[in-house]
Design a protein around this motif. Structure first.
Motif, PDB file in Angstrom:
ATOM      1  N   PHE A 205      36.413  44.734  58.963  1.00 24.78           N
ATOM      2  CA  PHE A 205      36.310  45.635  57.977  1.00 24.78           C
ATOM      3  C   PHE A 205      34.753  46.174  58.220  1.00 24.78           C
ATOM      4  CE2 PHE A 205      39.189  42.591  55.687  1.00 24.78           C
ATOM      5  CZ  PHE A 205      40.292  43.567  55.628  1.00 24.78           C
ATOM      6  N   GLY A 206      34.757  47.349  57.630  1.00 25.21           N
ATOM      7  CA  GLY A 206      33.370  47.941  57.583  1.00 25.21           C
ATOM      8  C   GLY A 206      32.440  47.474  56.280  1.00 25.21           C
ATOM      9  N   VAL A 207      31.196  48.195  56.236  1.00 21.07           N
ATOM     10  CA  VAL A 207      30.491  47.536  55.160  1.00 21.07           C
ATOM     11  C   VAL A 207      31.030  48.356  53.752  1.00 21.07           C
ATOM     12  CG1 VAL A 207      28.036  47.775  54.100  1.00 21.07           C
ATOM     13  CG2 VAL A 207      28.573  47.122  56.409  1.00 21.07           C
ATOM     14  N   LYS A 208      31.412  47.518  52.708  1.00 18.43           N
ATOM     15  CA  LYS A 208      31.941  48.430  51.429  1.00 18.43           C
ATOM     16  C   LYS A 208      30.844  48.741  50.552  1.00 18.43           C
ATOM     17  CE  LYS A 208      33.065  43.789  48.992  1.00 18.43           C
ATOM     18  NZ  LYS A 208      34.191  42.827  48.774  1.00 18.43           N
ATOM     19  N   THR A 209      31.222  49.620  49.665  1.00 20.42           N
ATOM     20  CA  THR A 209      30.545  49.940  48.470  1.00 20.42           C
ATOM     21  C   THR A 209      31.686  49.868  47.285  1.00 20.42           C
ATOM     22  OG1 THR A 209      31.148  52.155  48.515  1.00 20.42           O
ATOM     23  CG2 THR A 209      29.044  51.735  49.617  1.00 20.42           C
ATOM     24  N   GLU A 210      31.071  49.347  46.154  1.00 20.51           N
ATOM     25  CA  GLU A 210      31.896  49.223  45.074  1.00 20.51           C
ATOM     26  C   GLU A 210      31.544  50.295  43.855  1.00 20.51           C
ATOM     27  OE1 GLU A 210      32.984  45.182  42.009  1.00 20.51           O
ATOM     28  OE2 GLU A 210      30.605  45.773  42.372  1.00 20.51           O
ATOM     29  N   CYS A 211      32.556  51.003  43.569  1.00 20.53           N
ATOM     30  CA  CYS A 211      32.522  51.821  42.377  1.00 20.53           C
ATOM     31  C   CYS A 211      32.886  51.298  41.189  1.00 20.53           C
ATOM     32  CB  CYS A 211      33.400  52.966  43.132  1.00 20.53           C
ATOM     33  SG  CYS A 211      32.575  54.692  43.242  1.00 20.53           S
ATOM     34  N   LYS A 212      31.944  51.718  40.117  1.00 21.24           N
ATOM     35  CA  LYS A 212      32.410  51.014  38.829  1.00 21.24           C
ATOM     36  C   LYS A 212      32.247  52.205  37.945  1.00 21.24           C
ATOM     37  CE  LYS A 212      30.666  46.825  37.912  1.00 21.24           C
ATOM     38  NZ  LYS A 212      31.457  45.849  38.339  1.00 21.24           N
ATOM     39  N   ASN A 213      32.623  51.654  36.625  1.00 18.97           N
ATOM     40  CA  ASN A 213      32.671  52.615  35.474  1.00 18.97           C
ATOM     41  C   ASN A 213      33.562  54.081  35.718  1.00 18.97           C
ATOM     42  OD1 ASN A 213      30.805  50.937  34.402  1.00 18.97           O
ATOM     43  ND2 ASN A 213      28.961  52.090  34.997  1.00 18.97           N
ATOM     44  N   LEU A 214      34.826  53.642  35.912  1.00 16.26           N
ATOM     45  CA  LEU A 214      35.521  55.072  36.093  1.00 16.26           C
ATOM     46  C   LEU A 214      36.521  54.908  34.932  1.00 16.26           C
ATOM     47  CD1 LEU A 214      36.611  54.343  39.814  1.00 16.26           C
ATOM     48  CD2 LEU A 214      35.147  56.206  39.175  1.00 16.26           C
ATOM     49  N   ASN A 215      36.467  55.975  34.053  1.00 15.09           N
ATOM     50  CA  ASN A 215      37.218  55.740  32.751  1.00 15.09           C
ATOM     51  C   ASN A 215      38.391  56.683  32.635  1.00 15.09           C
ATOM     52  OD1 ASN A 215      35.918  58.179  32.790  1.00 15.09           O
ATOM     53  ND2 ASN A 215      34.674  57.929  31.100  1.00 15.09           N
ATOM     54  N   THR A 216      38.886  57.471  33.832  1.00 12.60           N
ATOM     55  CA  THR A 216      40.010  58.253  33.759  1.00 12.60           C
ATOM     56  C   THR A 216      40.699  58.244  35.227  1.00 12.60           C
ATOM     57  OG1 THR A 216      39.065  60.295  34.709  1.00 12.60           O
ATOM     58  CG2 THR A 216      39.217  60.061  32.125  1.00 12.60           C
ATOM     59  N   ILE A 217      42.089  58.207  35.283  1.00  9.04           N
ATOM     60  CA  ILE A 217      42.919  58.157  36.359  1.00  9.04           C
ATOM     61  C   ILE A 217      42.510  59.239  37.259  1.00  9.04           C
ATOM     62  CG2 ILE A 217      44.928  58.505  37.082  1.00  9.04           C
ATOM     63  CD1 ILE A 217      45.131  55.800  35.781  1.00  9.04           C
ATOM     64  N   SER A 218      42.171  60.368  36.974  1.00 11.95           N
ATOM     65  CA  SER A 218      41.625  61.460  37.838  1.00 11.95           C
ATOM     66  C   SER A 218      40.442  61.070  38.440  1.00 11.95           C
ATOM     67  CB  SER A 218      41.755  62.769  37.262  1.00 11.95           C
ATOM     68  OG  SER A 218      40.763  62.754  35.831  1.00 11.95           O
ATOM     69  N   ASN A 219      39.343  60.482  37.698  1.00 12.32           N
ATOM     70  CA  ASN A 219      38.094  60.281  38.059  1.00 12.32           C
ATOM     71  C   ASN A 219      38.313  58.849  39.425  1.00 12.32           C
ATOM     72  OD1 ASN A 219      36.978  61.941  36.603  1.00 12.32           O
ATOM     73  ND2 ASN A 219      35.704  60.574  35.356  1.00 12.32           N
ATOM     74  N   ILE A 220      39.328  58.311  39.463  1.00 13.63           N
ATOM     75  CA  ILE A 220      39.344  57.511  40.574  1.00 13.63           C
ATOM     76  C   ILE A 220      39.821  58.180  41.809  1.00 13.63           C
ATOM     77  CG2 ILE A 220      41.054  55.672  41.298  1.00 13.63           C
ATOM     78  CD1 ILE A 220      41.425  54.786  38.187  1.00 13.63           C
ATOM     79  N   LYS A 221      40.681  58.916  41.540  1.00 16.71           N
ATOM     80  CA  LYS A 221      40.867  59.861  42.900  1.00 16.71           C
ATOM     81  C   LYS A 221      39.619  60.702  43.440  1.00 16.71           C
ATOM     82  CE  LYS A 221      43.933  63.010  45.080  1.00 16.71           C
ATOM     83  NZ  LYS A 221      42.869  63.735  45.976  1.00 16.71           N
ATOM     84  N   ALA A 222      38.935  61.228  42.437  1.00  7.37           N
ATOM     85  CA  ALA A 222      37.745  61.973  42.684  1.00  7.37           C
ATOM     86  C   ALA A 222      36.621  61.150  43.329  1.00  7.37           C
ATOM     87  CB  ALA A 222      37.242  62.666  41.349  1.00  7.37           C
ATOM     88  N   ALA A 223      36.383  59.942  42.501  1.00 11.03           N
ATOM     89  CA  ALA A 223      35.311  59.030  43.092  1.00 11.03           C
ATOM     90  C   ALA A 223      35.555  58.439  44.481  1.00 11.03           C
ATOM     91  CB  ALA A 223      35.256  57.968  42.160  1.00 11.03           C
ATOM     92  N   VAL A 224      36.791  57.951  44.716  1.00 13.77           N
ATOM     93  CA  VAL A 224      37.300  57.463  46.267  1.00 13.77           C
ATOM     94  C   VAL A 224      37.067  58.618  47.254  1.00 13.77           C
ATOM     95  CG1 VAL A 224      39.262  56.526  47.529  1.00 13.77           C
ATOM     96  CG2 VAL A 224      38.660  55.634  45.252  1.00 13.77           C
ATOM     97  N   ASP A 225      37.657  59.831  46.910  1.00 13.32           N
ATOM     98  CA  ASP A 225      37.627  60.808  47.863  1.00 13.32           C
ATOM     99  C   ASP A 225      36.232  61.302  48.363  1.00 13.32           C
ATOM    100  OD1 ASP A 225      40.252  61.088  48.129  1.00 13.32           O
ATOM    101  OD2 ASP A 225      40.622  62.937  46.683  1.00 13.32           O
TER     102      ASP A 225
END
Length: 478
Positions: A205-225
Motif C-alpha cells: 500500500f502507498g501513503v493514504k490520505t483521508e477525505c472527510k465532510n463529503l455531503n453528496t453522492i456526486s461529491n464523492i466521485k469528484a473528491a476521489v477523482d
C-alpha cells in the motif's frame, strides 16, 4: 510507471430509532439545541448506559443485507479520547467484536459487476455537533448518543465511480430497510474515504490520505477523482504523498488540507465495564431478519424481468416511497411499465420538483394513474392528451377516467374512419404528396397533422401515419 488507486471507505449511518443508543433521550432532528438530552448524554456522574434493543435489531438487518456473519454475542468497548463533542471523554463502540464481519456488496459499474468486500460493521454512539463561529465554538448535544452503525469496507475500490457506486449502494440498502433516512445533507449518512496510490501489480500500500465532510453522492466521485489526480502528479514528479486529512472544496472543485497526520492516535480501547456481554438468541436474530423489507437488488431483478432498462431501474431506486408507489401500480394491472415509469419519473416528478413537493405530499390515486397509463398504452389517447389529463389530475385532484370522458378525449382507432380522413387530406394536399415522393420527408408530419386536425385531435396518429405511407409509399432517400 503505471499507478493504481486503492480506496477504502468508512460509512457512518445514523439509525432511525426513537431513542438514543444508550439512553432514553429522543433522536428528533432539527430541534432546539440541547433540548433532546438526558443526564447520561451529558455524562452526569452516576448515570449508566442501557443498550437500545431496536438499534441492535437494525444492526442485524444491515449485517444480513450486507451478507455478513452476525455475532451472536453483543460486546461493547470504550474508545478513549478527549474532545469537546465527547462529554464522557470516551465513546462506547465495538472495537474488538463487531456485530457483523466479512460481508460484501455487488456493484454495477461501467466495467461490469464488481464485488466490494466489507471488513465489518459495528454499533456505536454518535458525538455532539460543533458550530464554529468567528471567536467561539458552540456545542449542540442533541446528536450526542444517536445510534450509529459504522460500515468499514476493505480497500477494494479502484476509481471515483466505484467509490460513488459503493456509497450509493449502502445508502439504498439502509433506506430500503428503513433503518435510516440516509440523508447526507442532514448528516444521517457520513463517510470517510481513504485514498492511496501504488504501482500496478504491487501488493504494497502507498501513503493514504483521508477525505472527510463529503455531503453528496456526486461529491464523492469528484473528491476521489481529484485526489487520485493530485497524488499521481506528486508521485510522477518525484515527490512523496504525505499522510493527511483533507476535505472537498465544492466551490473550487478540489480537496484541501485540514490537518496532517504524524502518528496514529492511541485510543486505549478496553471493554465497556458498564455493559455486560449480551447473548442474542436465535429467535431474536431470526425475527429481525424475517421482518426485513425487500432489498434493492430484489426490486432490480423484478423490474428487469418486467422489461425496464437499467437506467429506468437506477432512477426508480433512488427513493423508497416512489418504488413502493410504482410497485403498487404494477400490482393494479398496469400494461406497460415504461409508460408508467415515464408518467411517474418524468412528468409527475417534474411537476413535484417545480412545486417543491414530494410524491407523498400529494393525493394522487394509484388506480387513476394506472387507468391513464393503460389508456396511453392502448392508444385510447395520445401523449399530448395524456399530458392534459395528468395536469388536471395533479392540479384539480380529479380521476383520469372522468377527465377523459369529460373532455371527450378518447382516441379513435377505427381504421375505416381514419382512412376516410386520410383520403380527404391526400386529395387536398397533392403538392405536399408530390414533394414528399421526391424526397422532402417533412411532408409526412404535415399530412399526419392535417388528419389530426380533421379529427379534432382524436385520430390515432400512428395509425394515420401507417395508412398515409401505405397509400403514398416511403419517402425516397436523397
Amino acid at each position: 510507471m503505471e499507478l493504481e488507486p486503492v480506496i477504502g471507505i468508512e460509512i457512518h449511518v445514523e439509525l432511525k430509532t426513537k431513542s438514543k443508543m444508550f439512553s432514553s433521550a429522543p433522536t428528533s432532528f432539527g430541534q432546539s439545541p440541547n433540548s433532546m438530552t438526558v443526564p447520561f448524554d451529558l455524562a452526569f456522574p452516576g448515570t449508566m448506559p442501557v443498550v437500545n434493543k431496536e438499534a441492535v435489531r437494525f444492526g442485524i438487518k444491515v449485517c444480513k443485507a450486507l451478507n455478513m456473519k452476525i455475532n451472536k454475542t453483543l460486546y461493547f468497548d470504550r474508545k478513549n479520547y478527549f474532545y469537546p463533542d465527547l462529554p464522557k471523554g470516551y465513546q462506547i463502540t465495538q472495537q474488538f467484536d463487531p456485530i457483523g464481519k466479512d460481508g460484501y456488496v455487488l456493484l454495477e459499474t461501467e466495467n461490469g459487476e464488481r464485488k466490494i468486500t466489507i471488513e465489518q460493521a459495528h454499533l456505536e454512539e454518535d458525538t455532539a455537533k460543533q458550530l464554529h463561529l468567528n471567536d467561539i465554538s458552540l456545542i449542540d448535544f442533541n446528536r450526542c448518543g444517536t445510534p450509529l452503525i459504522e460500515i468499514v469496507s476493505n480497500p477494494d475500490m479502484r476509481s471515483g465511480e466505484e467509490a460513488m457506486k459503493y456509497v450509493e449502494a449502502i445508502r439504498e440498502i439502509v433506506t430500503f430497510l428503513e433503518v435510516s433516512d440516509g440523508k447526507m445533507e442532514n448528516g444521517s449518512l457520513r463517510c470517510d474515504i481513504n485514498i492511496s496510490l501504488r504501482e500496478k501489480g504491487s501488493n504494497k500500500f502507498g501513503v493514504k490520505t483521508e477525505c472527510k465532510n463529503l455531503n453528496t453522492i456526486s461529491n464523492i466521485k469528484a473528491a476521489v477523482d481529484y485526489e487520485i489526480k493530485r497524488q499521481t502528479e506528486i508521485i510522477l514528479s518525484g515527490g512523496k504523498v504525505e499522510q493527511e486529512t483533507r476535505r472537498y472544496d465544492e466551490t473550487n472543485k478540489k480537496t484541501v488540507l485540514m490537518r496532517k497526520k504524524t502518528n496514529a492516535i492511541d485510543y486505549k480501547y478496553f471493554r465497556e465495564p458498564n455493559i455486560i456481554p449480551i447473548d442474542l438468541s436465535d429467535d431474536f436474530i431470526n425475527d429481525a431478519i424475517y421482518s426485513m423489507n425487500k432489498l434493492p437488488y430484489e426490486y432490480k431483478k423484478e423490474f428487469k424481468k418486467e422489461g425496464l432498462s437499467n437506467y429506468e431501474i437506477e432512477v426508480l431506486l433512488k427513493d423508497l416511497y416512489t418504488v413502493n408507489y410504482f410497485s403498487d401500480c404494477v400490482l393494479l394491472g398496469v400494461k406497460n411499465l415504461s409508460t408508467l415509469w415515464n408518467l411517474l419519473l418524468v412528468e409527475i416528478l417534474g411537476y413535484l420538483n417545480k412545486n417543491e413537493l414530494a410524491l407523498k405530499d400529494i393525493n394522487l390515486s394509484k388506480e387513476s394513474l394506472v387507468y391513464l397509463a393503460n389508456a396511453l398504452s392502448d392508444n385510447k389517447i395520445n401523449s399530448k392528451q395524456g399530458k392534459i389529463v395528468l395536469e388536471k389530475m395533479l392540479k384539480e385532484n380529479k380521476d383520469s377516467k372522468e377527465i377523459i370522458k369529460e373532455l371527450n378525449l378518447e382516441q379513435v382507432s377505427d381504421k375505416s374512419f381514419i382512412e376516410d380522413l386520410v383520403n380527404q387530406v391526400l386529395e387536398n394536399n397533392k403538392q405536399v404528396v408530390a414533394d414528399y415522393q421526391k424526397g422532402k420527408d417533412h411532408g409526412l408530419g404535415y399530412l399526419v397533422g392535417q388528419v389530426m386536425k380533421l379529427s379534432q385531435g382524436k385520430a390515432n396518429p400512428k395509425l394515420a401515419k401507417d395508412i398515409i405511407i401505405s397509400k403514398i409509399g416511403e419517402c425516397p432517400k436523397k
